[in-house]
Structure formats: C-alpha cells, structure tokens
Scaffold this motif. Structure first.
Motif: not given
Length: 218
Positions: A52-55, A64-69, A90-91
C-alpha cells in the motif's frame, strides 16, 4: 550491447561487435539473451513488491500507519500528509524526507516535545513493558532487555544525570550500536552543552525514524 540496425550497421560499430564476439568465443561464459529472457530473469530474481503506497492513502490511514515513526508524535505524519505526496514518497527514503522536513520545520518547543516523548534507555517503562512496539524492538536489538543488575544500574544513573543536565532523555539509534558503544556515547555526550545535545538528539530521532521506515517500505 544494443544491436539497433542504424547503429550497429556503421563500420566502426560493426568492427567493435566483431572484436567482442571474438573475445567471448575465446573466454566463454557469456549469456546471449533476448529482451524477453532478460525481463523474465529480472521478474523471477527481483519480483515486484506489492504494498500500500503512502501517496495513495487517505489521511486517517496514513497517520495510523506512520504516526508512530516519530515517537508519540502523530502530528508530524499529519503535516506530512498535507504535502500532497507523490510516487517519490512511496519509498522509505522518500517518505523519510517528507516526515523529516516536518520535524525540522517545527518550532523548538515542538521538537523538544518529540525528544521528551522518547523513553529512557533500559528505564522504568522498559521494565514495566510499557514501551511502544517500535521502542521495545529497538531496545531489545541491543540487548537492553537482558541487562544484569549492575548494567541496569549503570544505565539508570546515566539516564538521571543526562536528563538533569539537558532536560530531555538521552536518545540514540540503538540499532546502530551495542550496549558498550551506547554507554560510551552516554559518557561522551553527557558532557556536551545542551544546544549541542539538542541538535544531536534531533539527528538521532531522524535516524530512528529512517530505520523504522526501512522496516515498512522498500
């Protein structure tokens, strides 16, 4: 070696091809493949990764996917999503660039909040198993979840001294280190002035984010 007729038909090019063929005939070991064979080999050896691509994510999914990075700091992901991300993001490297831009452009107080959101290394939260999944995996990678009593006491003493001097936890990308090198960095950095440590800690926060993204994206 391209064999387009308009190129290889030139005398100089054709002479080069003849020399190459003579070389291969003498040395051996060459594979003469069609474009289709090359494509089949590439597809079999380096298959396309479907993810699943971030863009293409909506805001809620992205956060939800990247909020804890960045530790307990979903606002960084929220701001990054508003950048109208494209395929270049997307990388792992591309998305890290977008998230790090939001972190760097934040106020000092906001960045200080991110630093303070990080747990002490081998501290009370770790002992109580109250770390985020990311922090828990990172600390265990350096063996910080299997310290002796003396080692734990050494970390605790340094944690307390560091926070007392600088006002935020000691932050280091533990997956780049061993227990010994972490302690050495503790002893070196605790002597720095707070402005220097603030900048160093921010760089380490970005490095931690980079490592976390590399676990999720190609």
């Amino acid at each position: 070696i391209g064999l387009h007729c308009r190129l290889i038909g030139r005398p100089g090019k054709l002479a080069g091809l003849v020399r190459f063929l003579d070389h291969v005939a003498e040395k051996g070991g060459a594979w003469f493949a069609t474009r289709s064979q090359i494509a089949d080999f590439w597809a079999a050896t380096y298959p396309s990764l479907r993810y699943e691509r971030p863009s293409r994510m909506d805001r809620d999914t992205f956060v939800a996917r990247y909020g804890s990075i960045f530790e307990h700091s979903p606002w960084i992901a929220e701001r990054a999503w508003q950048l109208e991300l494209g395929p270049a993001h997307d990388t792992a490297a591309g998305l890290h660039n977008a998230l790090a831009r939001m972190f760097r452009s934040a106020t000092r107080e906001e960045r200080l909040g991110v630093l303070k959101a990080h747990p002490d290394l081998a501290g009370k939260l770790a002992q109580a198993r109250r770390l985020t999944a990311e922090s828990s995996n990172e600390q265990s990678s350096a063996g910080l979840d299997a310290l002796t009593d003396d080692e734990r006491a050494a970390f605790q003493a340094r944690n307390e001294a560091y926070v007392k001097k600088h006002g935020f936890p000691f932050i280091i990308a533990v997956r780049d280190h061993s227990r010994a090198s972490i302690l050495q960095a503790f002893d070196t950095r605790i002597a720095n002035d707070t402005d220097t440590e603030f900048a160093t800690a921010c760089r380490q926060v970005e490095r931690i984010a980079e490592i976390r993204l590399s676990d999720l994206l190609p």
